[in-house]
Design a protein around this motif. Structure first.
Motif, PDB file in Angstrom:
ATOM      1  N   SER A  48       0.824  -1.205   0.000  1.00 37.02           N
ATOM      2  CA  SER A  48       0.000   0.000   0.000  1.00 37.02           C
ATOM      3  C   SER A  48       0.860   1.259   0.000  1.00 37.02           C
ATOM      4  O   SER A  48       0.348   2.355   0.202  1.00 37.02           O
ATOM      5  N   LEU A  50       3.210   2.359   2.012  1.00 40.82           N
ATOM      6  CA  LEU A  50       3.626   3.012   3.252  1.00 40.82           C
ATOM      7  C   LEU A  50       5.130   2.916   3.459  1.00 40.82           C
ATOM      8  O   LEU A  50       5.732   3.776   4.089  1.00 40.82           O
ATOM      9  N   ARG A  51       5.719   1.840   2.964  1.00 42.84           N
ATOM     10  CA  ARG A  51       7.159   1.660   3.116  1.00 42.84           C
ATOM     11  C   ARG A  51       7.738   1.165   1.806  1.00 42.84           C
ATOM     12  O   ARG A  51       7.023   0.620   0.969  1.00 42.84           O
ATOM     13  N   ARG A  71      -1.568   4.037  -6.975  1.00 35.90           N
ATOM     14  CA  ARG A  71      -2.524   3.503  -6.001  1.00 35.90           C
ATOM     15  C   ARG A  71      -3.967   3.842  -6.351  1.00 35.90           C
ATOM     16  O   ARG A  71      -4.874   3.544  -5.579  1.00 35.90           O
ATOM     17  N   GLY A  82      -8.571   2.069  13.858  1.00 32.83           N
ATOM     18  CA  GLY A  82      -7.860   3.296  13.510  1.00 32.83           C
ATOM     19  C   GLY A  82      -8.676   4.284  12.709  1.00 32.83           C
ATOM     20  O   GLY A  82      -8.456   4.466  11.520  1.00 32.83           O
ATOM     21  N   LEU A  86     -12.753  12.579  15.457  1.00 26.22           N
ATOM     22  CA  LEU A  86     -13.938  13.421  15.576  1.00 26.22           C
ATOM     23  C   LEU A  86     -14.776  13.510  14.306  1.00 26.22           C
ATOM     24  O   LEU A  86     -15.521  14.456  14.128  1.00 26.22           O
ATOM     25  N   LEU A  87     -14.678  12.517  13.434  1.00 26.93           N
ATOM     26  CA  LEU A  87     -15.479  12.564  12.222  1.00 26.93           C
ATOM     27  C   LEU A  87     -16.625  11.559  12.290  1.00 26.93           C
ATOM     28  O   LEU A  87     -16.585  10.604  13.063  1.00 26.93           O
ATOM     29  N   LEU A  95     -14.544  11.555   2.531  1.00 23.25           N
ATOM     30  CA  LEU A  95     -13.118  11.903   2.431  1.00 23.25           C
ATOM     31  C   LEU A  95     -12.384  10.876   1.576  1.00 23.25           C
ATOM     32  O   LEU A  95     -11.596  11.218   0.701  1.00 23.25           O
ATOM     33  N   HIS A  99     -10.794  10.647  -3.298  1.00 20.38           N
ATOM     34  CA  HIS A  99      -9.480  10.331  -3.858  1.00 20.38           C
ATOM     35  C   HIS A  99      -9.540   9.542  -5.159  1.00 20.38           C
ATOM     36  O   HIS A  99      -8.514   9.277  -5.760  1.00 20.38           O
TER      37      HIS A  99
ATOM     38  N   HIS B   7      -9.856  17.350   2.308  1.00 18.35           N
ATOM     39  CA  HIS B   7      -8.963  17.231   3.466  1.00 18.35           C
ATOM     40  C   HIS B   7      -9.104  18.419   4.414  1.00 18.35           C
ATOM     41  O   HIS B   7      -9.049  18.252   5.631  1.00 18.35           O
ATOM     42  N   ALA B  10     -12.201  17.923   6.455  1.00 20.70           N
ATOM     43  CA  ALA B  10     -12.008  16.926   7.509  1.00 20.70           C
ATOM     44  C   ALA B  10     -11.191  17.514   8.660  1.00 20.70           C
ATOM     45  O   ALA B  10     -11.514  17.311   9.832  1.00 20.70           O
ATOM     46  N   LEU B  13     -13.406  20.143  10.569  1.00 24.58           N
ATOM     47  CA  LEU B  13     -14.458  19.500  11.361  1.00 24.58           C
ATOM     48  C   LEU B  13     -13.871  18.906  12.627  1.00 24.58           C
ATOM     49  O   LEU B  13     -14.438  19.022  13.706  1.00 24.58           O
ATOM     50  N   GLY B  14     -12.711  18.261  12.464  1.00 22.69           N
ATOM     51  CA  GLY B  14     -12.052  17.653  13.618  1.00 22.69           C
ATOM     52  C   GLY B  14     -11.716  18.701  14.675  1.00 22.69           C
ATOM     53  O   GLY B  14     -11.910  18.484  15.869  1.00 22.69           O
ATOM     54  N   ASN B  77      -2.154   7.460  16.006  1.00 20.68           N
ATOM     55  CA  ASN B  77      -3.384   6.927  15.444  1.00 20.68           C
ATOM     56  C   ASN B  77      -3.121   6.260  14.098  1.00 20.68           C
ATOM     57  O   ASN B  77      -2.582   6.887  13.191  1.00 20.68           O
ATOM     58  N   PRO B  78      -3.495   4.969  13.968  1.00 22.62           N
ATOM     59  CA  PRO B  78      -3.255   4.276  12.694  1.00 22.62           C
ATOM     60  C   PRO B  78      -3.978   4.934  11.517  1.00 22.62           C
ATOM     61  O   PRO B  78      -3.628   4.689  10.371  1.00 22.62           O
ATOM     62  N   TRP B  79      -4.959   5.779  11.800  1.00 23.53           N
ATOM     63  CA  TRP B  79      -5.672   6.454  10.710  1.00 23.53           C
ATOM     64  C   TRP B  79      -4.717   7.280   9.840  1.00 23.53           C
ATOM     65  O   TRP B  79      -4.880   7.357   8.628  1.00 23.53           O
ATOM     66  N   SER B  81      -1.693   6.593   9.112  1.00 26.51           N
ATOM     67  CA  SER B  81      -1.048   5.657   8.178  1.00 26.51           C
ATOM     68  C   SER B  81      -2.005   5.318   7.047  1.00 26.51           C
ATOM     69  O   SER B  81      -1.618   5.262   5.885  1.00 26.51           O
ATOM     70  N   TYR B  82      -3.263   5.096   7.413  1.00 27.54           N
ATOM     71  CA  TYR B  82      -4.238   4.723   6.385  1.00 27.54           C
ATOM     72  C   TYR B  82      -4.363   5.819   5.337  1.00 27.54           C
ATOM     73  O   TYR B  82      -4.376   5.553   4.135  1.00 27.54           O
ATOM     74  N   ILE B  83      -4.431   7.052   5.798  1.00 27.13           N
ATOM     75  CA  ILE B  83      -4.571   8.187   4.878  1.00 27.13           C
ATOM     76  C   ILE B  83      -3.412   8.190   3.875  1.00 27.13           C
ATOM     77  O   ILE B  83      -3.590   8.540   2.706  1.00 27.13           O
ATOM     78  N   ARG B  84      -2.248   7.751   4.330  1.00 27.74           N
ATOM     79  CA  ARG B  84      -1.095   7.743   3.418  1.00 27.74           C
ATOM     80  C   ARG B  84      -1.199   6.646   2.350  1.00 27.74           C
ATOM     81  O   ARG B  84      -0.451   6.656   1.386  1.00 27.74           O
ATOM     82  N   THR B  85      -2.120   5.679   2.523  1.00 25.13           N
ATOM     83  CA  THR B  85      -2.273   4.640   1.496  1.00 25.13           C
ATOM     84  C   THR B  85      -3.224   5.106   0.383  1.00 25.13           C
ATOM     85  O   THR B  85      -3.307   4.469  -0.652  1.00 25.13           O
ATOM     86  N   LEU B  86      -3.953   6.190   0.621  1.00 22.69           N
ATOM     87  CA  LEU B  86      -4.878   6.673  -0.409  1.00 22.69           C
ATOM     88  C   LEU B  86      -4.089   7.301  -1.567  1.00 22.69           C
ATOM     89  O   LEU B  86      -2.987   7.783  -1.370  1.00 22.69           O
ATOM     90  N   VAL B 240      11.097   5.040  10.152  1.00 19.95           N
ATOM     91  CA  VAL B 240      11.991   3.882  10.133  1.00 19.95           C
ATOM     92  C   VAL B 240      11.748   3.016  11.359  1.00 19.95           C
ATOM     93  O   VAL B 240      11.746   1.796  11.289  1.00 19.95           O
ATOM     94  N   ARG B 242       8.934   2.605  13.146  1.00 22.58           N
ATOM     95  CA  ARG B 242       7.689   1.823  13.219  1.00 22.58           C
ATOM     96  C   ARG B 242       7.424   1.006  11.974  1.00 22.58           C
ATOM     97  O   ARG B 242       8.006   1.110  10.966  1.00 22.58           O
TER      98      ARG B 242
END
Lengths: 290, 242
Positions: A48, A50-51, A71, A82, A86-87, A95, A99, B7, B10, B13-14, B77-79, B81-86, B240, B242
């Motif tokens: 995905s 990330l790395r 991607r 995760g 606050l959403l 959101l 993309h 973005h 989001a 709102l947060g 927050n793992p979120w 990381s998830y955002i970076r996969t989009l 590096v 994590r």
């Protein structure tokens, strides 16, 4: 669609991947199984984007997943709980769908995953099952060609699991390609065309779900005996204190028959099912806690 | 554009749904202003000077804490990381954070302007405002970078106390709460070397309608680049691990 070639990745002191290779064909559903720490999550993070791998090559449809435009064909589930603090459910879906070039409407995604009544709910207030449904919805909302589902049904009850399976099957029947990681052999059996078992950073074995199941669907037999003969239907034998043996076997009935026929004296016979995690450890011949 | 809007929405709102962050950051600078500065401001030039200083303090509060403590929490927050996969380059996410911070910083500055207008002889010619806001934005960016660096250098638990330990002295010693001439002698000697003081020199010149000196701009730019490099280095190091 997905290609992983001789990939190495070190995370801090741990060598998470040590020369893993696999491929997922277009339209195929591949299940990635393996004990905790086998490298599944690390492999997903490489796919995905990330790395980057330390050595070897990872591609999505021939392109480097580190590049955001590669991607566009990819949908991923977020990990565990995760979500942003606050959403609301619908805002998160919106959101993510922003993309993609040709996404589902938010309403369609919410309806498919039975999230419509929860659209205005704060994502942190979702139950475990609802959160997993949202996670899979996020992987599918962009109408990707490839979905990577990281443990999509972990911790769900049978009926919610079946509902999610239906959506995964539907995605596949519309031509989608899926890579899913799971802890459940049952899930791989139900959904996968092919299973790859990862162990200590390498591919330990691969095959059709039925074949893999035969190898890892083990029962655990315990008994007390002075000495055991060679047992053909035992996968692994661990002697313990006071002559207490633990034996893992794909066919516990046959194993007991063998022991009886050998004429060995035994007592305290006990047969129990084994979790997939423990079965992996036994089948892959690791040190395993008897 | 669609992505930037998504973005930014989001992010905002947060922030808006987090009153524990929003209310103190909006009101704290004005409260300080009323307690320590407002009563002593007898004429327009003194009031303008103090209002400029406290507007910088308001912008500092928003950018430093949003990027500092906010980014530290996000790291956990793992979120994120998830955002970076989009499929979007990280520039959209970062631009959205800057946009959200700019909206909040502007709001905090406006609250202060209202407070000051109601309580002091504050009166600034319209043509000075563009330079005031330019100076405020430059310093906000610098402090946002410092906050980001802090967020990735220390553990998330340590980020908030450490942020306070840096924030209050930087504000005080930089002259945000009182003119430098009124600071204790030793602080007066240290003050010119601080990023906050260099920033204040820009704000004060803009508020008084005076000329900017290139040295202060160079100093602020230098600090900004240094903090940005530190933040970038800390962020890569974090990935590096994590």
């Amino acid at each position: 669609m997905v290609s992983v070639q001789n990939v190495h990745k070190r995370l801090g002191k741990v060598e998470a991947l040590r020369g893993a290779s696999l491929a997922v064909q277009r339209g195929e559903l591949l299940a990635l199984l393996g004990p905790n720490g086998a490298g599944k999550t690390t492999l997903v993070s490489l796919l995905s984007g990330l790395r980057a791998p330390d050595k070897g090559k990872v591609t999505l449809d021939g392109k480097d997943p580190r590049n955001p435009s590669s991607r566009r064909i990819l949908g991923v589930t977020p990990q565990g709980t995760g979500f942003p603090p606050l959403l609301r459910v619908k805002e998160v879906v919106q959101l993510v769908r922003a993309h993609y070039p040709d996404p589902m409407s938010s309403d369609e995604a919410l309806t498919r995953f039975e999230l419509h009544s929860l659209a205005a709910r704060n994502v942190q207030a979702l139950s475990g099952g609802q959160a997993r449904r949202l996670a899979v919805a996020l992987a599918f909302v962009g109408r990707p060609l490839l979905a990577i589902l990281d443990e999509p049904t972990t911790g769900l009850d049978v009926s919610s699991r079946r509902a999610l399976w239906r959506e995964i099957v539907r995605f596949k029947s519309e031509g989608g390609t899926v890579l899913l990681t799971t802890h459940y052999m049952e899930e791989a059996e139900e959904l996968a065309d092919r299973v790859v078992v990862l162990d200590r950073g390498r591919v330990a074995t691969a095959g059709k779900p039925e074949e893999i199941k035969k190898r890892v669907a083990l029962k655990k037999v315990r008994l007390r005996a002075a000495k055991l003969p060679e047992l053909r239907s035992a996968r692994k034998v661990a002697p313990g204190e006071g002559g207490l043996y633990t034996i893992w076997s794909p066919d516990a009935d046959q194993l007991v028959r063998e022991i009886v026929n050998s004429g060995v004296e035994f007592s305290d016979l006990e047969v129990t099912p084994v979790s997939l995690e423990e079965a992996f450890l036994a089948a892959l011949n690791h040190e395993v806690q008897a | 554009m669609k992505l930037l809007r998504a973005h930014t929405k989001a992010e905002l709102l947060g922030l808006l749904r987090n009153p524990a962050f929003l209310i103190p950051t909006m009101l704290f600078p004005s409260m300080f202003f009323l307690m320590f500065a407002a009563a002593n401001l007898k004429n327009a030039s003194a009031a303008n000077f103090a209002t400029g200083s406290f507007m910088a303090f308001a912008v500092f509060t928003v950018t430093f804490f949003q990027f500092g403590v906010g980014a530290a929490n996000e790291r956990e927050n793992p979120w994120s990381s998830y955002i970076r996969t989009l499929p979007a380059p990280s520039i959209y996410r970062n631009a959205a954070k800057v946009a959200a911070a700019a909206v909040l910083a502007l709001a905090a500055a406006l609250v202060l302007i209202l407070t000051s207008s109601a309580s002091t002889p504050f009166d600034m010619p319209l043509e000075r405002w563009p330079r005031v806001f330019t100076a405020l934005a430059a310093g906000g960016l610098m402090m946002g970078m410092l906050g980001t660096a802090l967020a990735y250098l220390v553990t998330p638990k340590a980020a908030l106390p450490l942020a306070n330990l840096i924030y209050l002295p930087l504000a005080f010693m930089g002259g945000m709460w009182m003119p430098p001439a009124m600071l204790p002698r030793i602080v007066q000697n240290i003050s010119p070397y601080l990023p906050s003081r260099q920033w204040m020199e820009l704000v004060w010149a803009a508020v008084a309608g005076g000329r900017w000196s290139a040295a202060h701009w160079l100093a602020v730019a230098g600090f900004t680049v240094a903090f940005a490099l530190l933040a970038g280095w800390a962020q890569r190091r974090d990935q590096v691990i994590r």
